[in-house]
Design an enzyme around this catalytic site. Structure first.
Site, PDB file in Angstrom:
ATOM      1  N   GLN A 115     106.424  70.753 137.842  1.00  0.00           N
ATOM      2  CA  GLN A 115     106.736  71.123 136.454  1.00  0.00           C
ATOM      3  C   GLN A 115     108.021  71.943 136.373  1.00  0.00           C
ATOM      4  O   GLN A 115     108.728  71.895 135.368  1.00  0.00           O
ATOM      5  CB  GLN A 115     105.577  71.926 135.829  1.00  0.00           C
ATOM      6  CG  GLN A 115     104.319  71.136 135.552  1.00  0.00           C
ATOM      7  CD  GLN A 115     103.341  71.191 136.710  1.00  0.00           C
ATOM      8  OE1 GLN A 115     103.726  71.317 137.876  1.00  0.00           O
ATOM      9  NE2 GLN A 115     102.061  71.089 136.412  1.00  0.00           N
ATOM     10  N   ARG A 170      90.083  69.824 130.703  1.00  0.00           N
ATOM     11  CA  ARG A 170      90.643  70.713 131.744  1.00  0.00           C
ATOM     12  C   ARG A 170      89.958  72.071 131.614  1.00  0.00           C
ATOM     13  O   ARG A 170      89.756  72.544 130.486  1.00  0.00           O
ATOM     14  CB  ARG A 170      92.166  70.877 131.590  1.00  0.00           C
ATOM     15  CG  ARG A 170      92.951  69.632 131.910  1.00  0.00           C
ATOM     16  CD  ARG A 170      94.446  69.917 131.969  1.00  0.00           C
ATOM     17  NE  ARG A 170      94.858  70.509 133.233  1.00  0.00           N
ATOM     18  CZ  ARG A 170      96.090  70.979 133.468  1.00  0.00           C
ATOM     19  NH1 ARG A 170      97.006  70.950 132.518  1.00  0.00           N
ATOM     20  NH2 ARG A 170      96.398  71.475 134.643  1.00  0.00           N
ATOM     21  N   ARG A 202     100.670  69.241 128.412  1.00  0.00           N
ATOM     22  CA  ARG A 202     100.200  70.277 129.336  1.00  0.00           C
ATOM     23  C   ARG A 202     100.878  71.587 128.973  1.00  0.00           C
ATOM     24  O   ARG A 202     101.776  71.638 128.136  1.00  0.00           O
ATOM     25  CB  ARG A 202     100.394  69.882 130.804  1.00  0.00           C
ATOM     26  CG  ARG A 202     101.614  69.101 131.198  1.00  0.00           C
ATOM     27  CD  ARG A 202     102.915  69.813 131.115  1.00  0.00           C
ATOM     28  NE  ARG A 202     102.900  71.104 131.746  1.00  0.00           N
ATOM     29  CZ  ARG A 202     103.704  72.104 131.425  1.00  0.00           C
ATOM     30  NH1 ARG A 202     104.626  71.965 130.478  1.00  0.00           N
ATOM     31  NH2 ARG A 202     103.635  73.259 132.027  1.00  0.00           N
ATOM     32  N   GLY A 203     100.413  72.660 129.672  1.00  0.00           N
ATOM     33  CA  GLY A 203     100.847  73.996 129.279  1.00  0.00           C
ATOM     34  C   GLY A 203      99.814  74.505 128.271  1.00  0.00           C
ATOM     35  O   GLY A 203      99.487  73.804 127.303  1.00  0.00           O
ATOM     36  N   ALA A 204      99.315  75.727 128.509  1.00  0.00           N
ATOM     37  CA  ALA A 204      98.159  76.202 127.743  1.00  0.00           C
ATOM     38  C   ALA A 204      98.334  76.102 126.213  1.00  0.00           C
ATOM     39  O   ALA A 204      97.479  75.527 125.524  1.00  0.00           O
ATOM     40  CB  ALA A 204      97.820  77.629 128.172  1.00  0.00           C
ATOM     41  N   ASP A 262      97.618  80.817 131.772  1.00  0.00           N
ATOM     42  CA  ASP A 262      96.619  79.904 131.199  1.00  0.00           C
ATOM     43  C   ASP A 262      95.398  80.639 130.653  1.00  0.00           C
ATOM     44  O   ASP A 262      94.655  80.097 129.834  1.00  0.00           O
ATOM     45  CB  ASP A 262      96.175  78.890 132.254  1.00  0.00           C
ATOM     46  CG  ASP A 262      97.301  77.918 132.517  1.00  0.00           C
ATOM     47  OD1 ASP A 262      98.187  78.250 133.326  1.00  0.00           O
ATOM     48  OD2 ASP A 262      97.319  76.859 131.875  1.00  0.00           O
ATOM     49  N   ASN A 273      97.364  81.525 136.399  1.00  0.00           N
ATOM     50  CA  ASN A 273      98.559  80.727 136.108  1.00  0.00           C
ATOM     51  C   ASN A 273      98.723  79.712 137.234  1.00  0.00           C
ATOM     52  O   ASN A 273      97.953  79.706 138.212  1.00  0.00           O
ATOM     53  CB  ASN A 273      99.797  81.614 135.965  1.00  0.00           C
ATOM     54  CG  ASN A 273     100.983  80.850 135.373  1.00  0.00           C
ATOM     55  OD1 ASN A 273     100.818  80.113 134.383  1.00  0.00           O
ATOM     56  ND2 ASN A 273     102.159  80.985 135.947  1.00  0.00           N
ATOM     57  N   LYS A 274      99.725  78.883 137.115  1.00  0.00           N
ATOM     58  CA  LYS A 274      99.964  77.802 138.079  1.00  0.00           C
ATOM     59  C   LYS A 274      99.942  78.317 139.520  1.00  0.00           C
ATOM     60  O   LYS A 274     100.456  79.397 139.805  1.00  0.00           O
ATOM     61  CB  LYS A 274     101.311  77.161 137.752  1.00  0.00           C
ATOM     62  CG  LYS A 274     101.727  76.017 138.628  1.00  0.00           C
ATOM     63  CD  LYS A 274     100.687  74.911 138.705  1.00  0.00           C
ATOM     64  CE  LYS A 274     100.345  74.327 137.350  1.00  0.00           C
ATOM     65  NZ  LYS A 274      99.145  73.467 137.386  1.00  0.00           N
TER      66      LYS A 274
HETATM   67  O1  MRU Z   1      99.051  72.345 134.922  1.00  0.00           O
HETATM   68  P1  MRU Z   1      99.934  72.778 133.799  1.00  0.00           P
HETATM   69  O2  MRU Z   1     101.283  72.151 133.831  1.00  0.00           O
HETATM   70  O3  MRU Z   1      99.261  72.647 132.454  1.00  0.00           O
HETATM   71  O4  MRU Z   1     100.145  74.338 134.057  1.00  0.00           O
HETATM   72  C1  MRU Z   1     100.920  75.082 133.168  1.00  0.00           C
HETATM   73  C2  MRU Z   1     101.068  76.515 133.545  1.00  0.00           C
HETATM   74  O5  MRU Z   1     100.541  76.980 134.527  1.00  0.00           O
HETATM   75  C3  MRU Z   1     101.835  77.379 132.587  1.00  0.00           C
HETATM   76  O6  MRU Z   1     102.481  78.420 133.257  1.00  0.00           O
HETATM   77  C4  MRU Z   1     100.844  78.000 131.576  1.00  0.00           C
HETATM   78  O7  MRU Z   1     100.044  77.006 130.999  1.00  0.00           O
HETATM   79  C5  MRU Z   1     101.548  78.730 130.496  1.00  0.00           C
HETATM   80  S1  MRU Z   1     102.386  77.629 129.403  1.00  0.00           S
HETATM   81  C6  MRU Z   1     103.134  78.559 128.207  1.00  0.00           C
END
Ligand code: MRU
Length: 359
Positions: free
Chosen positions: A204, A97, A54-56, A245, A255-256
Site C-alpha cells: 500500500q 474484515r 481499504r483503509g479504515a 484501524d 495499524n498495518k
Molecule cells: O489493509 P489496509 O490497506 O486496509 O490497511 C490500512 C491501514 O493500516 C491504514 O493505516 C489504516 O486503515 C488507517 S487509514 C486512514
C-alpha cells in the site's frame, strides 16, 4: 453523493451516484484507474474483503452505502421484513474484515438510524438509510480536514516525515488521516520530505502512498520497510505519522503490520511518533490492544509476489495484516478536535465524552 477526487487524474475513492455505489479499485493502482460499480450485497462484501476499497475510514463510508446497496432488492417488502433483513445483512457485511472498527461503527450507525426511524414503508426507510450514509461520507471529509488543521503545526520547514502503509486520501474520502497534516503543510508552502514505507505484503505504501503524494507534488521517497530504522538512525526522520484501524480505550492501537517496529525504532532514536485518528476509529468498547482482533490473511500474500511464487513449496508462512502498538510508545493522537497526549485513556474520554457515552 458526488465527490471530488483529490487529484484531477484520479476518480474519487468512493462515489454514490444516482443510487449506485462506485468504488475506485485500489488493487489496480497505480497502473490502472478502474472504477467498479458494486451492485449487490455479495459484491460489497467482496470489495471490502479483497481490499478494492481499504483503509479504515474508506471502509466505513463504503459500508454505509454498501448496506443501502444490499437493501435495494428488499424495498418492496413489508416494513417489518425489511427491518429484519437489514439487521441480518448488516451483521453479514460486518464479517468482511475484522480489525478496522470503522466497519462495525458505520453499520451500527446505519442500523440505529433504521431502529429510530418511524417510516411507514420500506421505501421511506431505505431513503433514511441513504441519508445516513451520505452523512457518514460528509463527516469523513470533515474529519480529515480537522486532522490536517491540528496536525499541520507538527511539520516544520526542512523536516523528514516517515509514514507507513496508506493512511492517505485513498484510505478516506478526504485528505486522508496521516497524510492530512502533510497535505496541509504542503499547501501552506512548507518544504519537507516524506519517506513512504513500501508496506509488504500488499505494498500500500509503494502503490498508493507514494503514488498519491507524488501526484500532489509532495517530495516523497519510497523505502523498503526494512530500511526505516536505518533511515531514522541517520537523523533523516524528524517525525513519524501513521494512521490507525482501531484505537482501544487505553490508547493502544492497531495499524498495518510493521507499525509496532517503527514505534519501537522511533522511541529508540527519540523521534516523535504520532497517530492520526478520526473519532470514527476510536473504540471505547475495547479496553486494551489485547482485545483487538487481528486479521490473518492468506499465506500466498507472503509466499508470492505479483502472482509469482518467491518462497519454497510447502513453506509455512504467517500473514497477520495488522499489529498492536502499546500506548506507551505514542507521542500523541492527532484527532479532528486537537492533539491528545498521555494519559490517553483520560484525555481521549474527556475530548470524546459524547462518543464514549454513546458507545
Ligand atoms: O489493509 P489496509 O490497506 O486496509 O490497511 C490500512 C491501514 O493500516 C491504514 O493505516 C489504516 O486503515 C488507517 S487509514 C486512514
Amino acid at each position: 453523493m458526488d465527490s471530488q477526487p483529490l487529484f484531477p487524474t484520479l476518480a474519487p475513492t468512493i462515489e454514490w451516484r444516482d443510487g449506485k455505489l462506485l468504488l475506485l479499485d485500489q488493487t489496480r493502482l497505480p497502473h490502472e484507474i478502474v472504477v467498479e460499480h458494486v451492485a449487490d450485497a455479495a459484491a460489497v462484501w467482496r470489495a471490502i474483503h479483497e481490499l478494492r476499497v481499504r483503509g479504515a475510514p474508506a471502509i466505513g463510508v463504503a459500508a454505509g452505502y454498501g448496506l443501502c446497496v444490499a437493501m435495494q432488492d428488499a424495498r418492496a417488502l413489508p416494513i417489518a421484513q425489511f427491518r429484519a433483513e437489514l439487521e441480518k445483512r448488516a451483521a453479514w457485511l460486518d464479517t468482511a474484515r475484522p480489525t478496522a472498527v470503522n466497519l462495525s461503527w458505520s453499520l451500527r450507525r446505519m442500523t440505529k438510524t433504521a431502529r429510530e426511524c418511524n417510516a411507514q414503508d420500506a421505501a421511506a426507510l431505505y431513503d433514511a438509510l441513504v441519508e445516513e450514509a451520505v452523512r457518514i461520507h460528509r463527516e469523513d471529509i470533515a474529519l480529515c480536514e480537522g486532522i490536517g488543521e491540528h496536525g499541520m503545526p507538527l511539520i516544520a520547514e526542512g523536516n523528514g516525515v516517515l509514514t507507513h502503509c496508506n493512511a492517505g486520501a485513498l484510505a478516506t474520502t478526504g485528505l486522508g488521516t496521516a497524510t492530512a497534516p502533510i497535505y496541509a503543510a504542503h499547501r501552506a508552502g512548507i518544504r519537507f520530505n516524506v519517506f513512504a514505507d513500501e508496506t509488504r505484503p500488499l505494498l500500500q505504501g509503494a502503490r498508493l502512498t507514494a503514488f498519491e503524494l507524488q501526484q500532489a507534488g509532495v517530495d516523497v521517497t519510497l523505502i523498503m520497510d526494512g530500511a526505516a530504522a536505518s533511515i531514522m538512525s541517520q537523523g533523516l526522520v524528524d517525525i513519524v505519522i501513521v494512521g490507525t484501524d482501531r484505537v482501544a480505550a487505553n490508547g493502544d492501537f492497531a495499524n498495518k503490520i510493521g507499525t509496532l517496529g517503527l514505534a519501537i525504532a522511533a522511541r529508540h532514536y527519540g523521534i516523535p511518533f504520532y497517530v492520526a485518528c478520526p473519532s470514527s476509529t476510536l473504540d471505547f468498547h475495547t479496553a486494551t490492544g489485547h482485545d483487538i482482533e487481528i486479521e490473518e490473511r492468506s499465506e500466498t500474500e507472503v509466499t508470492h509476489l505479483a502472482g509469482r511464487r518467491i518462497a519454497p513449496e510447502n513453506i509455512k508462512a504467517r500473514n497477520p495484516a495488522f499489529d498492536v502498538t502499546p500506548h506507551a510508545l505514542v507521542t500523541g493522537f492527532v484527532t479532528e478536535r486537537g492533539i491528545v497526549h498521555a494519559p490517553f485513556e483520560r484525555s481521549l474520554k474527556r475530548l470524546f465524552a459524547a462518543e464514549c457515552n454513546a458507545a
